[in-house]
Design an enzyme around this catalytic site. Sequence first.
Site, PDB file in Angstrom:
ATOM      1  N   HIS A 167       9.625  -0.191   9.124  1.00 35.63           N
ATOM      2  CA  HIS A 167       8.722  -1.344   9.182  1.00 35.63           C
ATOM      3  C   HIS A 167       8.872  -2.248   7.953  1.00 35.63           C
ATOM      4  CE1 HIS A 167       6.479   0.512  12.484  1.00 35.63           C
ATOM      5  NE2 HIS A 167       6.370   1.619  11.775  1.00 35.63           N
ATOM      6  N   ASP A 199       0.848  -1.199   0.000  1.00 39.01           N
ATOM      7  CA  ASP A 199       0.000   0.000   0.000  1.00 39.01           C
ATOM      8  C   ASP A 199       0.885   1.250   0.000  1.00 39.01           C
ATOM      9  OD1 ASP A 199       1.000  -0.626   2.535  1.00 39.01           O
ATOM     10  OD2 ASP A 199      -0.747   0.122   3.616  1.00 39.01           O
TER      11      ASP A 199
HETATM   12  O1  LIG Z   1       0.940   5.409  13.607  1.00 40.69           O
HETATM   13  C1  LIG Z   1       0.628   4.813  12.582  1.00 40.69           C
HETATM   14  N1  LIG Z   1      -0.645   4.685  12.213  1.00 40.69           N
HETATM   15  C2  LIG Z   1      -0.996   4.034  11.068  1.00 40.69           C
HETATM   16  N2  LIG Z   1      -0.113   3.461  10.253  1.00 40.69           N
HETATM   17  C3  LIG Z   1       1.169   3.564  10.576  1.00 40.69           C
HETATM   18  C4  LIG Z   1       1.600   4.224  11.706  1.00 40.69           C
HETATM   19  N3  LIG Z   1       2.920   4.159  11.750  1.00 40.69           N
HETATM   20  C5  LIG Z   1       3.299   3.463  10.672  1.00 40.69           C
HETATM   21  N4  LIG Z   1       2.234   3.104   9.969  1.00 40.69           N
HETATM   22  C6  LIG Z   1       2.210   2.300   8.739  1.00 40.69           C
HETATM   23  O2  LIG Z   1       1.651   1.043   9.084  1.00 40.69           O
HETATM   24  C7  LIG Z   1       2.643   0.019   9.035  1.00 40.69           C
HETATM   25  C8  LIG Z   1       3.138  -0.316  10.406  1.00 40.69           C
HETATM   26  O3  LIG Z   1       2.111  -0.515  11.267  1.00 40.69           O
HETATM   27  C9  LIG Z   1       3.737   0.547   8.167  1.00 40.69           C
HETATM   28  O4  LIG Z   1       3.550   0.076   6.852  1.00 40.69           O
HETATM   29  C10 LIG Z   1       3.612   2.047   8.252  1.00 40.69           C
HETATM   30  O5  LIG Z   1       3.798   2.662   7.004  1.00 40.69           O
END
Ligand SMILES: O=c1[nH]cnc2c1ncn2[C@@H]1O[C@H](CO)[C@@H](O)[C@H]1O
Length: 323
Positions: free
Chosen positions: A247, A15
Amino acid sequence: MPQSNNKKKIIIDTDPGIDDAMAIFVALQSPEVEVIGITTIYGNVYTTLATRNALHLLEIAGRTDIPVAEGSHVTITKGTKLRIASFVHGTDGLGNQNFPPPKGKPIEQSAADFLIEQARHYPGEVTVVALGPLTNLALAIQADPDFTKNIGQIALLGGAFAVNGNVNPAAEANIFGDPDAADIVFTCGADVLAVGINVTHQVVFTDADRDKLAQSSGQFAQYLCKILDVYFSYHHDAYSTKGVYLHDPTALLAAVDPSLITCAEGVVRVQTVGITRGLTIFYNKQKRFGEVTEWSNKPSVKVAVTVDAPRIVNLVMERLMNS
Ligand SMILES: O=c1[nH]cnc2c1ncn2[C@@H]1O[C@H](CO)[C@@H](O)[C@H]1O
């Protein structure tokens, strides 16, 4: 780039997303990897934009030979109230750069059909690196009873094992995006490796690392330095870390080189309702419970518990700078 047959065949389900873009570029720069396709999903952006961004990133990389298959626009339960993390990645998903639209188009096949076909074509050889909500994989599992046998490995970035989530204290974003799909994937019986934020929050790409990247003439390094601002600002605001979490590149590299992590094996179930919706609960099989539980008689998966963070940051840096 000529591909040889001993490379690991990888489909990236993604995504994009800034850390997704990093993972895609690292994969394209990894000599051990042949990216045989990209499938798209909502999460950091809506699916239509994820497809557009995947095509754009492949054009930037000069790899328009790699097919892009568009994934689901709704959750496995046909839910349309999606949680889109534009506040992490920008409204365009790529750091608010408003790049021109890509020239390429996705293939006709849906993501789930592409996953099924590739797994059937190369039984036991395809690794899916899943970087978003798990809807496409759950659809493939539901549509083809042989998919779990045919697929080599599912390496997924998701879950918060015995730590707080990043959407709320219970849930990590990718699992929260489609908890029902995640539960299907965790219990499907395939070789599943989950890399959760308990591990990825240890892999920090610092402000100093970014400065080093900016000094490189590598084309991926230069491109990423343009889009990374929004991701850094979000991390500076939301966490007290001096840098960003890697991540998606961590999950990708763990799938390629398992010596970068250590794992525990056990059964994972996902909470699909209530205030803890998206919570991942790992059963380590140490206690023989007196009664049948929702974890009984379910297949085990691997969950990453430790990570060699310095080696991951070095690999990411090296591969992006030599581009
Ligand atoms: O705080 C957050 N809220 C939502 N999505 C996030 C946040 N931080 C990172 N990601 C996104 O979700 C995945 C890791 O959970 C990663 O793909 C990152 O891009």
